[in-house]
Design an enzyme around this catalytic site. Structure first.
Site, PDB file in Angstrom:
ATOM      1  CD  GLU A 126      -2.765  -1.209   2.462  1.00 41.98           C
ATOM      2  OE1 GLU A 126      -3.943  -1.546   2.324  1.00 41.98           O
ATOM      3  OE2 GLU A 126      -2.243  -0.970   3.563  1.00 41.98           O
TER       4      GLU A 126
HETATM    5  C1  TNX Z   1      -4.245  -4.273   4.581  1.00 42.32           C
HETATM    6  S1  TNX Z   1      -2.271  -6.293   4.184  1.00 42.32           S
HETATM    7  C2  TNX Z   1      -3.026  -3.883   5.097  1.00 42.32           C
HETATM    8  C3  TNX Z   1      -2.934  -3.420   6.482  1.00 42.32           C
HETATM    9  C4  TNX Z   1      -4.273  -3.336   7.135  1.00 42.32           C
HETATM   10  C5  TNX Z   1      -5.105  -4.532   6.749  1.00 42.32           C
HETATM   11  C6  TNX Z   1      -6.424  -4.578   7.433  1.00 42.32           C
HETATM   12  C7  TNX Z   1      -1.371  -5.230   4.136  1.00 42.32           C
HETATM   13  C8  TNX Z   1      -0.117  -5.714   3.745  1.00 42.32           C
HETATM   14  N1  TNX Z   1      -1.846  -4.034   4.457  1.00 42.32           N
HETATM   15  O1  TNX Z   1      -2.289  -2.177   6.521  1.00 42.32           O
HETATM   16  O2  TNX Z   1      -4.076  -3.306   8.522  1.00 42.32           O
HETATM   17  O3  TNX Z   1      -5.300  -4.532   5.362  1.00 42.32           O
HETATM   18  O4  TNX Z   1      -7.120  -5.742   7.126  1.00 42.32           O
END
Ligand code: TNX
Length: 537
Positions: A347
């Site tokens: 992300e």
């Molecule tokens: C996605 S999975 C994220 C996290 C969040 C999560 C909540 C990932 C690598 N990043 O930052 O906490 O979803 O479900």
């Protein structure tokens, strides 16, 4: 070949009116009259989670008694580790049975016997357990195998053995042989200690719960926008300031290096490898808030206590960014006995693709420089994963072409598909905790898929294993952790351990149901899924 493990639960209290009880009573009378062993109160040999590779029931049960001795002969390092495991088991058994259960180095054929050796083909984690009138003998090439054999033995005993006060026996272990080894080398659980901080004691409690199911990797998500949780001597404000809050504005916290070493020691005594994660270049607000120079504009943002993602980024063009990464990775690598160091990489919505690729090249090189293997979230496959890097898949379809291509090129995958084993997903619309961006994840949805066939066009050999991540935006207590992890974490463990031939929802839900009383005895809060036939419900 063993018998597939799918026995129904037995040994429930007899309920209902006499008419309903009559067949059972007759059956008991017949058993007594025929002199056959009364096995009703014994957990059938295959009724454990994860399902063992092979089960051959037969013969008389072993009964733990006041005279039982736990034998772990040998003076090697492995034998000493096995004795640590034996002492842990004795620590569980002594209060509930009231027996002394001494652990001794003296050899002998009676009692609970742990032996190093046997079939080397069982590998570093495999074991064989033979139960008969005289003994329960566990034999394994390595201490890890003996440890897992002991976890099996524990589950074969009545759930009341987990209680802290003396309970009535008998303490029978069904007769027969289990020969067992894991399907995948990596069977993980992740805890997000950044969104909410969890103390060393809380982490240990979760470790105890995961080891019941032969999980062998604890991934700690140590940094994110909301908090930096590990002391770094060369950048002290990361922890003292960056760790000073959490989601919702609570006090947060961080692990001193000694705290962290204590977690590592506790984990190692339970055959767990700890994978530390410092998420970068995104998910870095806590670091950016702690040191103004890490920001492209030289201005430190405020600490963040919300739950948005994707708004922060380290400054890719600045040299100081790489001094920072070098220091953090060096100090963390020095602390870490395990092979892996996780650099996140998910992300990074505030980082351009070009910057992301350039950044990941440099960050991976630093991890290599300090002798560790890179793990990254699967977005790493959109950059250039170094040779030997591991990508952790958290998508929901298994079809992303860059993941498929990376696997083809040799990048190993750890699977954490969010709509299956993200343990922070709500079970249903009424679940009071958790998120639902990947959908609701009931127990069957979580269990009923094959990690070996999940990623498009990718053979099982590219899969290192599975991991259940527990993100903590909505979770702040051990009860919260447990309610989301149970009963799904044992499913993750089974996906990682049991052979594909044992994968069967009907068998699994029955075996899982039998775990309920154990969790109750241990005080583990869990979700009473209507999909699981819990005893007495
Ligand atoms: C996605 S999975 C994220 C996290 C969040 C999560 C909540 C990932 C690598 N990043 O930052 O906490 O979803 O479900």
């Amino acid at each position: 070949m063993g018998v597939p493990p799918s026995p129904p639960p037995q040994g429930r209290p007899v309920e209902g009116n006499l008419v309903r009880r009559l067949p059972k009573l007759l059956c008991s009378l017949l058993l007594v009259a025929s002199g056959a062993p009364d096995t009703r109160s014994v957990t059938p040999l295959g009724q454990i989670v994860p399902a063992p590779a092979s089960v051959r029931p037969g013969g008389e049960p072993y009964v733990i008694s006041a005279r039982t001795v736990i034998r772990v002969p040998g003076q090697s390092r492995e034998a000493r580790k096995a004795r640590t495991a034996a002492e842990q088991l004795a620590g569980v058994l002594r209060p509930s049975t009231g027996y002394r259960l001494p652990v001794t180095t003296r050899g002998g054929r009676d009692g609970i016997v742990l032996k190093l050796g046997g079939d080397r083909g069982l590998g570093a984690e495999g074991y064989r357990l033979d139960s008969s009138r005289a003994s329960v003998t566990i034999i394994a090439p390595k201490a890890a195998g003996l440890f897992y054999g002991l976890q099996t033995l524990r589950q074969l005993l009545p759930a009341s053995v987990e209680k802290a006060e003396r309970q009535p026996g008998p303490w029978k272990v069904a007769g027969g042989t289990i020969t067992d080894e894991p399907r995948f080398a990596y069977r993980g659980a992740m805890l997000d200690v950044s969104r909410h901080f969890f103390t060393v004691e809380q982490v240990k409690r979760y470790i105890d719960q995961m080891t019941l199911y032969k999980i062998n990797t604890l991934h700690l998500h140590l940094s994110d926008d909301q908090g930096w949780r590990i002391a770094v001597d060369s950048w002290p404000r990361l922890a003292t300031y960056g760790g000073s809050t959490q989601v919702g504005g609570g006090p947060g916290g961080y692990y001193t290096k000694d705290d962290y070493r204590e977690i590592l020691r506790y984990a190692a005594d339970r055959q767990l490898e700890v994978v530390p994660e410092i998420d970068m270049p995104g998910h870095t607000n806590a670091a950016l808030a702690s040191y103004a120079e890490l920001n492209c504009n030289g201005v430190a943002p405020p600490l963040y206590t919300g739950t948005d993602v994707g708004f922060s980024s380290l400054c890719v063009p600045k040299d100081v960014t790489y001094d920072f990464i070098d220091d953090v990775v060096r100090e963390l690598a020095e602390l870490t006995p395990g092979r892996y160091l996780h650099i996140g990489g998910d992300e990074a919505h505030s980082t351009s693709h070009e910057d992301y690729v350039a950044f990941m090249d440099k960050a991976q090189a630093v991890v290599g420089k300090y002798g560790k293997t890179v793990v990254g979230w699967h977005q790493l496959t959109g950059a250039k994963p170094v040779k030997g890097a591991v990508a952790q898949y958290w998508g929901t379809a298994g079809t992303e072409q860059e993941v498929v291509d990376a696997a083809k090129a040799g990048t190993k995958l750890v699977l954490s598909p969010a709509n299956r084993i993200y343990l922070d997903m709500k079970y249903n619309e009424n679940t009071p905790l958790g998120l639902s961006w990947a959908g609701y994840v009931e127990v069957r949805q979580s269990y009923d898929w094959d990690p070996g066939a999940y990623i498009k066009d990718t053979p099982s050999s590219a899969i290192l294993g599975v991991e259940g991540p527990l993100w903590s935006e909505t979770l702040s207590t051990s009860d919260h952790i447990e309610f989301m992890a149970f009963p799904r974490l044992p499913g993750v463990a089974e996906l990682g351990w049991a052979p594909p031939s044992a994968h069967d929802w009907e068998s699994y839900r029955t075996r899982l149901a039998a775990q309920g009383p154990r969790w109750e005895a241990l005080g583990i809060d869990y979700y009473r899924s209507p999909q699981v036939p819990w005893p007495g419900k």
